[in-house]
Design an enzyme around this catalytic site. Structure first.
Site, short mmCIF file in Angstrom:
data_model
loop_
_atom_site.label_atom_id
_atom_site.label_comp_id
_atom_site.label_asym_id
_atom_site.label_seq_id
_atom_site.Cartn_x
_atom_site.Cartn_y
_atom_site.Cartn_z
N ASP A 13 15.11 -31.14 -2.28
CA ASP A 13 15.55 -31.91 -1.11
C ASP A 13 16.25 -33.21 -1.48
O ASP A 13 16.19 -34.19 -0.75
CB ASP A 13 14.36 -32.20 -0.18
CG ASP A 13 13.66 -30.92 0.21
OD1 ASP A 13 14.35 -29.95 0.53
OD2 ASP A 13 12.41 -30.88 0.15
N GLU A 14 16.94 -33.21 -2.60
CA GLU A 14 17.67 -34.41 -3.02
C GLU A 14 19.01 -34.52 -2.31
O GLU A 14 19.68 -35.56 -2.39
CB GLU A 14 17.92 -34.39 -4.54
CG GLU A 14 16.66 -34.37 -5.41
CD GLU A 14 16.22 -32.96 -5.73
OE1 GLU A 14 16.80 -32.01 -5.16
OE2 GLU A 14 15.30 -32.80 -6.56
N GLY A 15 19.43 -33.43 -1.65
CA GLY A 15 20.75 -33.44 -1.00
C GLY A 15 21.78 -32.66 -1.81
O GLY A 15 22.97 -32.98 -1.78
N ASN A 38 13.39 -19.83 -0.27
CA ASN A 38 12.52 -21.01 -0.17
C ASN A 38 13.38 -22.27 -0.04
O ASN A 38 12.94 -23.28 0.47
CB ASN A 38 11.58 -21.13 -1.39
CG ASN A 38 12.29 -20.96 -2.74
OD1 ASN A 38 13.46 -20.57 -2.80
ND2 ASN A 38 11.58 -21.22 -3.81
N GLY A 40 16.45 -24.73 1.24
CA GLY A 40 17.14 -24.98 2.50
C GLY A 40 18.17 -26.05 2.23
O GLY A 40 17.84 -27.19 1.97
N HIS A 41 19.44 -25.66 2.21
CA HIS A 41 20.51 -26.61 1.93
C HIS A 41 21.25 -26.93 3.22
O HIS A 41 21.82 -26.05 3.85
CB HIS A 41 21.45 -26.06 0.86
CG HIS A 41 20.79 -25.96 -0.50
ND1 HIS A 41 21.32 -25.26 -1.54
CD2 HIS A 41 19.64 -26.50 -0.95
CE1 HIS A 41 20.52 -25.39 -2.58
NE2 HIS A 41 19.49 -26.12 -2.25
N GLN A 224 15.77 -26.22 -5.43
CA GLN A 224 14.56 -27.00 -5.75
C GLN A 224 14.91 -28.12 -6.75
O GLN A 224 16.02 -28.61 -6.72
CB GLN A 224 13.44 -26.09 -6.29
CG GLN A 224 12.83 -25.18 -5.23
CD GLN A 224 13.56 -23.87 -5.08
OE1 GLN A 224 13.94 -23.26 -6.05
NE2 GLN A 224 13.75 -23.41 -3.86
N ALA A 299 13.87 -28.28 5.58
CA ALA A 299 14.94 -27.49 6.21
C ALA A 299 14.54 -26.03 6.36
O ALA A 299 15.07 -25.30 7.18
CB ALA A 299 16.22 -27.60 5.38
N ARG A 305 7.98 -34.11 5.13
CA ARG A 305 7.96 -34.32 3.68
C ARG A 305 7.15 -35.57 3.34
O ARG A 305 7.19 -36.56 4.07
CB ARG A 305 9.37 -34.49 3.15
CG ARG A 305 10.21 -33.23 3.29
CD ARG A 305 11.63 -33.44 2.76
NE ARG A 305 12.45 -32.27 3.05
CZ ARG A 305 13.73 -32.32 3.43
NH1 ARG A 305 14.33 -33.47 3.57
NH2 ARG A 305 14.40 -31.21 3.67
N LYS A 331 21.31 -40.66 -0.18
CA LYS A 331 20.51 -41.32 0.84
C LYS A 331 20.23 -42.80 0.58
O LYS A 331 19.17 -43.33 0.93
CB LYS A 331 19.20 -40.55 1.05
CG LYS A 331 19.45 -39.16 1.68
CD LYS A 331 18.18 -38.51 2.14
CE LYS A 331 18.29 -37.92 3.52
NZ LYS A 331 17.12 -37.21 3.99
N LEU A 332 21.18 -43.45 -0.06
CA LEU A 332 21.03 -44.89 -0.30
C LEU A 332 20.87 -45.63 1.03
O LEU A 332 20.09 -46.58 1.16
CB LEU A 332 22.27 -45.43 -1.04
CG LEU A 332 22.20 -46.91 -1.41
CD1 LEU A 332 21.23 -47.13 -2.56
CD2 LEU A 332 23.57 -47.47 -1.76
N GLY A 415 25.25 -41.16 3.76
CA GLY A 415 25.12 -40.52 5.07
C GLY A 415 25.30 -39.03 4.90
O GLY A 415 25.73 -38.57 3.84
P1 IMP Z 1 7.49 -21.57 -3.35
O1 IMP Z 1 8.78 -21.82 -4.06
O2 IMP Z 1 7.67 -21.11 -1.94
O3 IMP Z 1 6.58 -20.67 -4.14
O4 IMP Z 1 6.72 -22.98 -3.25
C1 IMP Z 1 6.22 -23.66 -4.39
C2 IMP Z 1 6.34 -25.17 -4.21
O5 IMP Z 1 7.74 -25.51 -4.22
C3 IMP Z 1 5.82 -25.71 -2.88
O6 IMP Z 1 5.32 -27.00 -3.12
C4 IMP Z 1 7.05 -25.79 -2.01
O7 IMP Z 1 6.93 -26.74 -0.98
C5 IMP Z 1 8.08 -26.21 -3.03
N1 IMP Z 1 9.46 -25.81 -2.68
C6 IMP Z 1 9.99 -24.59 -2.75
N2 IMP Z 1 11.29 -24.61 -2.36
C7 IMP Z 1 11.57 -25.88 -2.06
C8 IMP Z 1 12.77 -26.54 -1.63
O8 IMP Z 1 13.84 -25.96 -1.47
N3 IMP Z 1 12.66 -27.89 -1.40
C9 IMP Z 1 11.51 -28.57 -1.62
N4 IMP Z 1 10.38 -28.00 -2.02
C10 IMP Z 1 10.40 -26.66 -2.25
MG MG Z 2 15.79 -28.46 0.81
#
Ligand code: IMP
Ligand code: MG
Length: 424
Positions: A13-15, A38, A40-41, A224, A299, A305, A331-332, A415
């Site tokens: 989730d760094e962007g 998993n 979300g962009h 991730q 996302a 978060r 996100k400054l 932004g």
């Molecule tokens: P999993 O990837 O669903 O197995 O989750 C393992 C860990 O990674 C959990 O703490 C999730 O919240 C985290 N995680 C997985 N995908 C993301 C992502 O895209 N952004 C932030 N955290 C993530």
């Molecule tokens: Mg994300």
């Protein structure tokens, strides 16, 4: 033309979505190398907001070819839904999306196993996204997983599905006391994906290597972040793949000698979703304040978060593991209203101050962050487009982060819009 890796270096989730979207404006190919739905962009273009889980963010750029590499785990249903969503938005993906033959599939039983494990009283809760990621990678390592290429051979697929479902039914019923899955229903559903997915299936490693030989500009997109990396993150509170830049080689089938540049996407503060240690986490009140300012909600799952200060120990560690050439600092602007800003410069445990990130979970959990405090800038940065126009204290904050992490900043995001970006 460079081959560039864009990787998250905190807990995701760094962007990355926004940064990859910007870098792909002049990229020929964008290739995703690990993870699954998993991720979300989020990308905002004009008044439209798109959330992508599997397909690289480059798809929103009409000329860019997008690749889903062998290192990604793909749920066929989620993939088809995402393709449909893009088509409904009028985005033409014909001839622009290629999926690796070698990528593994996420099946309905992987989600059931993910959920069963997370709710079991005998196993640690990781706080996963519930998308079946871990169990799908387990089957890959266990050498019983089903791959994209298997979708094109109905007889072989049927056999592999049957043996997998029977084995998973035993685990689900005997270990987790769950209901049995209906074998035939799943087989009938998955046999039908062949024609839908066939047009996209390619030898993507071959494609990429040829593109690189033809001097094309390739952006490799990670999902991730480093602290969720299976090997280098806060194990066991990690995801089941390698988000670090090195994952681009194994997840795409390109050699390390082909990579020219690594950009680390790093947020001006820190967030994490799910369980696990987080040394610089805010107290509840500050967390709530920054979460609202930064719209820090997942996302993919919508979960709030966890938020905290910038951690320079973590950032320096990530810079090393990834071989970061420069940071894209995001996100400054979220810090615009704060009076003062803290940065973690060391961890204290066993009565001593340490500058390196510990491997032991217990040490990360008990590490006491040592902070330095910097003055806030109390000014709106969302309209700034050049470094020299930033408030003095904002510039000083960036210079401090560069010094502490021994890595220069090449992009600053102020932004969520494309144009709210400073190219240094
Ligand atoms: P999993 O990837 O669903 O197995 O989750 C393992 C860990 O990674 C959990 O703490 C999730 O919240 C985290 N995680 C997985 N995908 C993301 C992502 O895209 N952004 C932030 N955290 C993530
Ligand atoms: Mg994300």
């Amino acid at each position: 033309m460079p081959v560039e890796v864009v990787a998250g270096v905190q807990w995701g989730d760094e962007g990355k979505g926004k940064i990859v979207d910007i870098l792909s404006q002049n990229a020929d190919v964008v290739a995703r190398y690990q993870g699954g739905a998993n991720a979300g962009h989020t990308i905002v273009i004009g008044d439209k907001k798109y959330v992508l889980h599997l397909i690289p963010s480059g798809i929103l750029n009409a000329k860019t070819i997008c690749i889903i590499g062998n290192g990604v785990v793909i749920e066929p249903r989620a993939l088809m839904d995402e393709i449909k969503m893009l088509e409904n938005e009028g985005i033409d993906i014909t001839g622009r999306l290629f999926i690796s033959q070698r990528a593994h599939l996420i099946m309905p039983y992987h989600k059931l196993l993910d959920e069963a494990r997370e709710t079991s009283s005998k196993e640690a809760t990781i706080g996963t996204t519930g998308r079946g990621i871990g169990p799908a990678y387990i089957d890959k390592v266990n050498r019983c997983g089903i791959r994209i290429v298997d979708l094109l051979n109905r007889d072989a697929l049927k056999k592999k599905l049957r043996s997998n479902i029977q084995q998973k039914n035993e685990i689900l019923s005997k270990i987790y006391k769950k209901n049995l899955m209906n074998e035939d229903e799943i087989i009938d559903e998955y046999l039908e994906f062949d024609k839908q997915i066939d047009p996209y299936i390619t030898d993507t490693s071959l494609y990429l290597n040829e593109a690189i030989s033809q001097n094309k500009h390739v952006v490799c997109e990670g999902a991730q972040g480093t602290m969720l990396d299976l090997d280098f993150g806060t194990f066991p509170y990690v995801t089941s793949s390698n988000p670090i830049s090195g994952g681009a080689c194994t997840g795409l089938g390109i050699g390390p000698t082909r990579i020219d540049k690594v950009t680390g996407v790093i947020k001006a503060y820190t967030t994490r979703v799910g369980e696990g240690p987080f040394p610089t986490e805010f107290d509840a009140k500050t967390a709530e304040h920054v979460r609202e300012l930064g719209d820090e909600f997942g996302a993919t799952t919508g979960r709030p978060r966890r938020c905290g200060w910038f951690d320079a120990v973590l950032a320096r560690y990530s810079a090393q593991i990834n071989g970061i050439d420069s940071w894209a600092l995001t996100k400054l602007d979220i810090l615009d209203t704060l009076d003062e800003i803290k940065v973690c410069v060391g961890y204290r445990w066993d009565g001593r101050e340490h500058k390196s990130f510990p491997a032991s979970l217990e040490q990360v959990e008990t590490a006491e962050p040592v902070y330095t405090t910097l003055p806030g800038w109390k000014a709106d940065t969302t309209g700034v487009r050049r470094m020299q126009d930033l408030p003095e204290n904002a510039l000083a904050y960036i210079r401090s982060l560069e010094k502490m992490t021994e890595t220069p900043v090449s992009i600053v995001s102020v932004g969520f819009r494309r144009e709210q970006t400073i190219m240094v």
